[in-house]
Design a protein around this motif. Structure first.
Motif, short mmCIF file in Angstrom:
data_model
loop_
_atom_site.label_atom_id
_atom_site.label_comp_id
_atom_site.label_asym_id
_atom_site.label_seq_id
_atom_site.Cartn_x
_atom_site.Cartn_y
_atom_site.Cartn_z
N ASN A 1 35.54 67.14 57.95
CA ASN A 1 34.38 66.08 57.71
C ASN A 1 34.94 65.13 56.70
OD1 ASN A 1 32.57 67.52 59.25
ND2 ASN A 1 31.62 68.62 57.62
N ILE A 2 36.12 65.36 55.91
CA ILE A 2 36.52 64.28 55.10
C ILE A 2 37.17 63.17 56.03
CG2 ILE A 2 38.18 64.00 53.21
CD1 ILE A 2 35.53 65.38 52.42
N ILE A 3 37.65 63.58 57.08
CA ILE A 3 38.57 62.53 57.96
C ILE A 3 37.97 61.76 58.92
CG2 ILE A 3 40.52 62.59 59.35
CD1 ILE A 3 41.39 65.46 58.07
N LEU A 4 38.13 60.54 58.85
CA LEU A 4 37.76 59.49 59.99
C LEU A 4 38.80 59.19 60.73
CD1 LEU A 4 35.49 57.21 57.84
CD2 LEU A 4 34.41 59.17 59.05
N LYS A 5 38.80 59.23 62.18
CA LYS A 5 39.54 59.02 63.33
C LYS A 5 39.65 57.82 63.93
CE LYS A 5 39.70 62.17 66.53
NZ LYS A 5 39.65 63.29 67.45
N GLU A 6 40.69 57.07 63.71
CA GLU A 6 40.47 55.74 64.20
C GLU A 6 41.69 55.69 65.63
OE1 GLU A 6 41.57 52.65 66.06
OE2 GLU A 6 43.14 52.79 64.35
N GLU A 7 41.22 55.84 66.65
CA GLU A 7 42.19 56.18 67.78
C GLU A 7 42.48 54.99 68.74
OE1 GLU A 7 41.64 60.38 69.21
OE2 GLU A 7 39.67 59.69 69.04
N ARG A 8 41.83 53.48 68.58
CA ARG A 8 42.15 52.79 69.27
C ARG A 8 43.57 51.84 68.92
NH1 ARG A 8 37.70 48.64 69.85
NH2 ARG A 8 37.34 48.93 67.56
N ASN B 1 44.91 48.65 62.99
CA ASN B 1 44.68 49.39 62.19
C ASN B 1 43.90 49.35 61.05
OD1 ASN B 1 48.33 50.39 62.06
ND2 ASN B 1 46.68 51.66 63.03
N MET B 2 44.04 48.01 60.67
CA MET B 2 43.23 47.67 59.57
C MET B 2 41.73 47.17 59.87
SD MET B 2 45.06 48.03 56.85
CE MET B 2 46.96 48.41 56.85
N GLN B 3 41.76 46.41 60.86
CA GLN B 3 40.35 46.04 61.30
C GLN B 3 39.48 47.02 62.11
OE1 GLN B 3 39.29 42.60 61.16
NE2 GLN B 3 37.52 43.87 61.19
N TYR B 4 39.93 47.84 62.84
CA TYR B 4 39.41 49.07 63.38
C TYR B 4 39.09 50.07 62.30
CZ TYR B 4 41.06 47.04 68.00
OH TYR B 4 41.18 46.37 69.15
N SER B 5 39.93 50.43 61.45
CA SER B 5 39.53 51.19 60.19
C SER B 5 38.23 50.73 59.49
CB SER B 5 40.90 51.65 59.38
OG SER B 5 42.03 52.08 60.23
N LYS B 6 38.30 49.53 59.18
CA LYS B 6 37.33 48.94 58.50
C LYS B 6 35.97 49.01 59.05
CE LYS B 6 35.97 44.55 56.24
NZ LYS B 6 34.87 44.26 57.01
N THR C 1 30.28 54.33 60.26
CA THR C 1 29.97 55.74 59.81
C THR C 1 29.38 55.83 58.68
OG1 THR C 1 32.07 56.21 61.19
CG2 THR C 1 30.99 57.93 59.73
N MET C 2 29.79 55.14 57.77
CA MET C 2 29.42 55.54 56.21
C MET C 2 28.03 54.53 55.78
SD MET C 2 31.44 57.83 55.33
CE MET C 2 30.73 58.02 53.68
N GLY C 3 27.84 53.55 56.55
CA GLY C 3 26.76 52.61 56.54
C GLY C 3 26.80 51.62 55.18
N LYS C 4 27.99 51.25 54.85
CA LYS C 4 28.46 50.42 53.53
C LYS C 4 29.65 49.76 53.86
CE LYS C 4 30.19 54.34 50.76
NZ LYS C 4 30.04 55.19 49.86
N PRO C 5 29.79 48.73 53.07
CA PRO C 5 31.20 47.93 53.15
C PRO C 5 32.35 48.79 52.64
CG PRO C 5 29.45 46.77 52.25
CD PRO C 5 29.06 48.11 52.16
N LEU C 6 33.40 48.64 53.55
CA LEU C 6 34.79 48.99 52.85
C LEU C 6 35.42 48.06 51.98
CD1 LEU C 6 36.87 51.38 52.79
CD2 LEU C 6 37.57 50.48 55.09
N GLY C 7 35.48 48.19 50.78
CA GLY C 7 36.39 47.17 50.26
C GLY C 7 37.71 47.75 49.86
N LYS C 8 38.03 48.43 48.76
CA LYS C 8 39.43 48.77 48.04
C LYS C 8 39.87 50.16 49.01
CE LYS C 8 38.46 47.74 43.38
NZ LYS C 8 38.46 48.30 41.93
N VAL C 9 41.01 49.93 49.61
CA VAL C 9 41.62 50.97 50.16
C VAL C 9 43.01 51.26 49.83
CG1 VAL C 9 40.52 50.31 52.31
CG2 VAL C 9 42.47 49.20 51.97
#
Length: 256
Positions: free
Chosen positions: A169-176, A183-188, A194-202
């Motif tokens: 449940n901790i892991i989000l899977k980006e497969e495209r 990698n960056m755009q699709y992960s964002k 999924t989380m319903g909030k912006p992704l900033g620091k990675v």
């Protein structure tokens, strides 16, 4: 005497380049520009040595002599640029382990069937170490399915992490994704949907040779990147640095 020693050196260099490509391709299970170029260089040296024995070369020896001087000059210019850019890439991979981030992004690095390659395994092991110290962080595993791979890189990475006691449940899977920018755009996009909030620091986890370009593309995707470099086996450095040299220019010009 000097010409004879130079000839022997070039022949040894050609054999080393071709051997390097064969061994690294077999170990990695794939082929890319960095793996292929040493063999191309070796083949060019051998073909040039054979060409010098032909009648055409003897008839126009002065012309070909001038051409080889021009080629040598261009090669030296390229070599200097390669050394400078490689030094920048490697010295830029300073770890940011202490930074607090919204999510970790682990970048894919190829599979052998369903098994992570040595390079990818090192990235995942560094992810496990970081997670032990930061158990509240989300982990995004990012990578599609390439040639010779029976599952996506993201799926293989998730299996590895789950096997080493990270809850799925901790892991989000980006497969495209099929490139670092994707990698960056699709992960964002995945995180925000999924989380319903912006992704900033990675926190990007990838190899040292790849970190410089990964951070550039993460910023281009609207992220604030930090990084942990997982290192690289010493024998892969010539190949990965060659590949990354050309990939950097491709990313700067084409990845948007």
């Amino acid at each position: 005497m000097k010409k004879g020693l130079l000839r022997i050196f070039l022949y040894l260099l050609a054999v080393a380049g071709i051997t390097d490509t064969i061994i690294i391709a077999k170990r990695s299970g794939g082929m890319d520009l960095g793996i292929l170029l040493p063999a191309v260089g070796g083949a060019c040296i051998i073909l040039w040595a054979l060409f010098k024995k032909t009648g055409l070369y003897r008839k126009k020896q002065n012309l070909f002599g001038k051409l080889i001087k021009v080629f040598t000059g261009l090669f030296l210019v390229w070599l200097v640029s390669f050394i400078i850019i490689t030094a920048i890439i490697i010295t830029s991979a300073i770890p940011d382990k202490e930074q607090q981030v919204d999510s970790v992004i682990v970048l894919g690095a190829g599979l052998k069937g369903e098994t992570p390659t040595l390079v990818l395994k090192k990235r995942l092991d560094y992810t496990l170490e970081y997670y032990k110290l930061n158990p509240d962080v989300r982990i995004i595993v990012s990578g599609g399915q390439g040639k010779g791979e029976t599952i996506t890189e993201a799926e293989a990475m998730k299996r590895y992490l789950v096997k080493h006691n990270i809850h799925e449940n901790i892991i989000l899977k980006e497969e495209r994704s099929t490139s670092t920018y994707e990698n960056m755009q699709y992960s964002k996009n995945l995180y925000e949907n999924t989380m319903g909030k912006p992704l900033g620091k990675v926190m990007i986890i990838t190899n040292d040779f790849h970190m410089f370009r990964a951070k550039i593309l993460a910023k281009r995707a609207g992220l604030k990147p930090y990084g942990i470099s997982s290192g690289t086996p010493w024998y892969l450095y010539p190949n990965v640095c060659l590949r990354e040299y050309f990939a950097l220019f491709k990313s700067l010009l084409l990845d948007r």
